[in-house]
Scaffold this active site. Structure first.
Site, PDB file in Angstrom:
ATOM      1  N   PRO A  11      -0.617   7.496  -4.030  1.00 51.93           N
ATOM      2  CA  PRO A  11      -1.239   6.758  -5.124  1.00 51.93           C
ATOM      3  C   PRO A  11      -0.493   5.353  -5.088  1.00 51.93           C
ATOM      4  O   PRO A  11       0.545   5.261  -4.708  1.00 51.93           O
ATOM      5  CB  PRO A  11      -0.291   7.251  -7.074  1.00 51.93           C
ATOM      6  CG  PRO A  11       0.553   8.297  -5.914  1.00 51.93           C
ATOM      7  CD  PRO A  11       0.156   8.446  -4.883  1.00 51.93           C
ATOM      8  N   ASN A  12      -1.723   4.142  -5.358  1.00 51.10           N
ATOM      9  CA  ASN A  12      -1.517   3.178  -5.114  1.00 51.10           C
ATOM     10  C   ASN A  12      -1.204   2.468  -3.482  1.00 51.10           C
ATOM     11  O   ASN A  12      -1.612   1.025  -3.732  1.00 51.10           O
ATOM     12  CB  ASN A  12      -0.608   2.748  -6.021  1.00 51.10           C
ATOM     13  CG  ASN A  12      -0.261   2.729  -7.548  1.00 51.10           C
ATOM     14  OD1 ASN A  12      -1.074   2.790  -8.336  1.00 51.10           O
ATOM     15  ND2 ASN A  12       0.440   4.189  -8.052  1.00 51.10           N
ATOM     16  N   ARG A  19      -0.288  -5.263  -3.109  1.00 47.93           N
ATOM     17  CA  ARG A  19       0.016  -4.818  -4.460  1.00 47.93           C
ATOM     18  C   ARG A  19       1.198  -5.237  -3.350  1.00 47.93           C
ATOM     19  O   ARG A  19       1.746  -5.196  -2.526  1.00 47.93           O
ATOM     20  CB  ARG A  19       0.129  -2.807  -3.860  1.00 47.93           C
ATOM     21  CG  ARG A  19       1.074  -2.801  -4.672  1.00 47.93           C
ATOM     22  CD  ARG A  19       1.694  -0.752  -5.006  1.00 47.93           C
ATOM     23  NE  ARG A  19       2.483  -0.142  -5.551  1.00 47.93           N
ATOM     24  CZ  ARG A  19       2.613   1.249  -4.407  1.00 47.93           C
ATOM     25  NH1 ARG A  19       2.463   2.060  -3.939  1.00 47.93           N
ATOM     26  NH2 ARG A  19       3.944   1.562  -5.882  1.00 47.93           N
ATOM     27  N   TYR A  24       5.755  -4.351   0.134  1.00 46.03           N
ATOM     28  CA  TYR A  24       5.124  -3.330   0.877  1.00 46.03           C
ATOM     29  C   TYR A  24       4.427  -4.032   2.020  1.00 46.03           C
ATOM     30  O   TYR A  24       3.928  -3.237   2.988  1.00 46.03           O
ATOM     31  CB  TYR A  24       3.752  -2.063  -0.051  1.00 46.03           C
ATOM     32  CG  TYR A  24       4.220  -1.866  -1.444  1.00 46.03           C
ATOM     33  CD1 TYR A  24       5.246  -0.035  -0.650  1.00 46.03           C
ATOM     34  CD2 TYR A  24       4.923  -1.681  -2.393  1.00 46.03           C
ATOM     35  CE1 TYR A  24       6.331  -0.106  -1.957  1.00 46.03           C
ATOM     36  CE2 TYR A  24       5.202  -1.168  -2.998  1.00 46.03           C
ATOM     37  CZ  TYR A  24       6.126  -0.259  -3.303  1.00 46.03           C
ATOM     38  OH  TYR A  24       6.743   0.129  -3.474  1.00 46.03           O
ATOM     39  N   ASN A  76       3.166   9.915   2.624  1.00 39.60           N
ATOM     40  CA  ASN A  76       3.827   8.645   2.253  1.00 39.60           C
ATOM     41  C   ASN A  76       2.810   9.026   0.617  1.00 39.60           C
ATOM     42  O   ASN A  76       1.791   9.175   0.280  1.00 39.60           O
ATOM     43  CB  ASN A  76       3.593   7.575   2.430  1.00 39.60           C
ATOM     44  CG  ASN A  76       4.100   6.194   1.802  1.00 39.60           C
ATOM     45  OD1 ASN A  76       4.564   6.923   0.452  1.00 39.60           O
ATOM     46  ND2 ASN A  76       4.248   5.166   1.551  1.00 39.60           N
ATOM     47  N   ALA A  79       4.353   7.338  -5.114  1.00 36.29           N
ATOM     48  CA  ALA A  79       5.495   8.153  -6.633  1.00 36.29           C
ATOM     49  C   ALA A  79       6.104   9.561  -6.995  1.00 36.29           C
ATOM     50  O   ALA A  79       6.361   9.876  -7.320  1.00 36.29           O
ATOM     51  CB  ALA A  79       5.572   7.164  -7.734  1.00 36.29           C
ATOM     52  N   GLU A 100       8.381  12.602   6.802  1.00 30.87           N
ATOM     53  CA  GLU A 100       7.670  11.893   5.149  1.00 30.87           C
ATOM     54  C   GLU A 100       8.087   9.866   5.815  1.00 30.87           C
ATOM     55  O   GLU A 100       9.283   9.710   6.200  1.00 30.87           O
ATOM     56  CB  GLU A 100       9.389  12.182   3.967  1.00 30.87           C
ATOM     57  CG  GLU A 100       8.930  11.586   2.355  1.00 30.87           C
ATOM     58  CD  GLU A 100      10.368  11.986   2.041  1.00 30.87           C
ATOM     59  OE1 GLU A 100      11.215  12.508   2.337  1.00 30.87           O
ATOM     60  OE2 GLU A 100      10.450  11.190   0.954  1.00 30.87           O
ATOM     61  N   HIS A 102       8.279   5.833   4.342  1.00 29.98           N
ATOM     62  CA  HIS A 102       8.164   5.364   3.286  1.00 29.98           C
ATOM     63  C   HIS A 102       7.793   3.706   3.989  1.00 29.98           C
ATOM     64  O   HIS A 102       9.471   3.209   4.360  1.00 29.98           O
ATOM     65  CB  HIS A 102       9.006   5.622   2.032  1.00 29.98           C
ATOM     66  CG  HIS A 102       9.450   6.420   1.171  1.00 29.98           C
ATOM     67  ND1 HIS A 102       8.184   6.950   0.526  1.00 29.98           N
ATOM     68  CD2 HIS A 102      10.064   7.386   1.434  1.00 29.98           C
ATOM     69  CE1 HIS A 102       8.205   8.001   0.148  1.00 29.98           C
ATOM     70  NE2 HIS A 102       9.611   8.182   0.810  1.00 29.98           N
ATOM     71  N   ARG A 109      16.608   0.378  -3.437  1.00 32.21           N
ATOM     72  CA  ARG A 109      15.129   0.028  -4.824  1.00 32.21           C
ATOM     73  C   ARG A 109      15.994   0.638  -6.166  1.00 32.21           C
ATOM     74  O   ARG A 109      17.375   1.508  -6.241  1.00 32.21           O
ATOM     75  CB  ARG A 109      14.283   0.316  -4.658  1.00 32.21           C
ATOM     76  CG  ARG A 109      13.640  -0.411  -2.820  1.00 32.21           C
ATOM     77  CD  ARG A 109      12.435  -0.299  -2.908  1.00 32.21           C
ATOM     78  NE  ARG A 109      11.264  -0.116  -3.872  1.00 32.21           N
ATOM     79  CZ  ARG A 109       9.746  -0.137  -4.672  1.00 32.21           C
ATOM     80  NH1 ARG A 109       9.597   1.011  -3.613  1.00 32.21           N
ATOM     81  NH2 ARG A 109       9.578  -0.777  -5.451  1.00 32.21           N
TER      82      ARG A 109
HETATM   83  C1  DQA Z   1       6.539   3.927  -1.239  1.00 31.34           C
HETATM   84  C2  DQA Z   1       7.820   3.871  -2.275  1.00 31.34           C
HETATM   85  C3  DQA Z   1       7.831   4.621  -3.440  1.00 31.34           C
HETATM   86  O1  DQA Z   1       8.723   4.869  -4.719  1.00 31.34           O
HETATM   87  C4  DQA Z   1       6.622   4.160  -4.765  1.00 31.34           C
HETATM   88  O2  DQA Z   1       6.456   4.838  -5.772  1.00 31.34           O
HETATM   89  C5  DQA Z   1       5.235   3.630  -3.164  1.00 31.34           C
HETATM   90  C6  DQA Z   1       5.933   3.735  -1.985  1.00 31.34           C
HETATM   91  C7  DQA Z   1       7.281   3.198  -0.309  1.00 31.34           C
HETATM   92  O3  DQA Z   1       5.841   3.545   1.209  1.00 31.34           O
HETATM   93  O4  DQA Z   1       7.821   2.632  -0.393  1.00 31.34           O
HETATM   94  O5  DQA Z   1       4.606   3.982  -3.870  1.00 31.34           O
HETATM   95  O6  DQA Z   1       6.301   5.158  -1.100  1.00 31.34           O
END
Ligand code: DQA
Length: 146
Positions: A11-12, A19, A24, A76, A79, A100, A102, A109
């Site tokens: 998501p997002n 964003r 990011y 990725n 959340a 995985e 990020h 964080r």
């Molecule tokens: C994320 C880190 C997560 O905590 C966050 O909710 C994201 C992006 C990252 O790529 O740094 O949506 O996965």
């Protein structure tokens, strides 16, 4: 077995580029996907990408991956990394190597980002390299035999 890399974005991540760019970066999701597809195509390897804001859609995609001949997953989960037993269980059932990724260094964080439901079933965890983290994961897979 022919290598087929599935790249999953949670998501997002469709908002990348606009964003919270200080966290990011400014690279869009389309730019990330294009760059990964170029790497795979140069290596003669299949790479497919999927983004969803919906947990069940990500689970469905992971469930379909076995029939689709997926050999490796780069994910990725956004959340859902910190909340989703369902995505973890789907990846465990698939039983393929998981990378995985990020963009941000989640360990610098908020504390709620420090726990991942995926890390202990992942072959590798890459955090804090921005979009380059996805490329590092794909590069590593391309160096491994399927
Ligand atoms: C994320 C880190 C997560 O905590 C966050 O909710 C994201 C992006 C990252 O790529 O740094 O949506 O996965």
């Amino acid at each position: 077995m022919t290598t087929h890399i599935l790249v999953l974005h949670g998501p997002n991540l469709n908002l990348l580029g606009t964003r919270e760019p200080a966290i990011y970066g400014q690279t869009t999701l389309a730019q990330i996907d294009t760059s990964l597809k170029e790497m795979a195509s140069q290596a003669g390897v299949k790479l497919t990408t999927f983004q969803s804001n919906h947990e069940g859609a990500l689970v469905d995609c992971i469930q379909s991956a076995a029939a689709d001949g997926v050999t490796h997953v780069v994910i990725n989960a956004g959340a859902y990394t910190h909340t989703s037993v369902a995505i973890r269980d789907a990846l465990s059932a698939l039983a393929k190597p998981v990378f995985e990724v990020h963009l941000s260094n989640v360990y610098k964080r908020e504390p709620f980002r420090h726990h991942s439901y995926l890390s202990d079933i992942a072959q590798a965890v890459i955090a804090g390299l921005g979009a380059e983290g996805y490329r590092a994961a794909v590069r590593s897979i391309l160096q491994q035999p399927a």
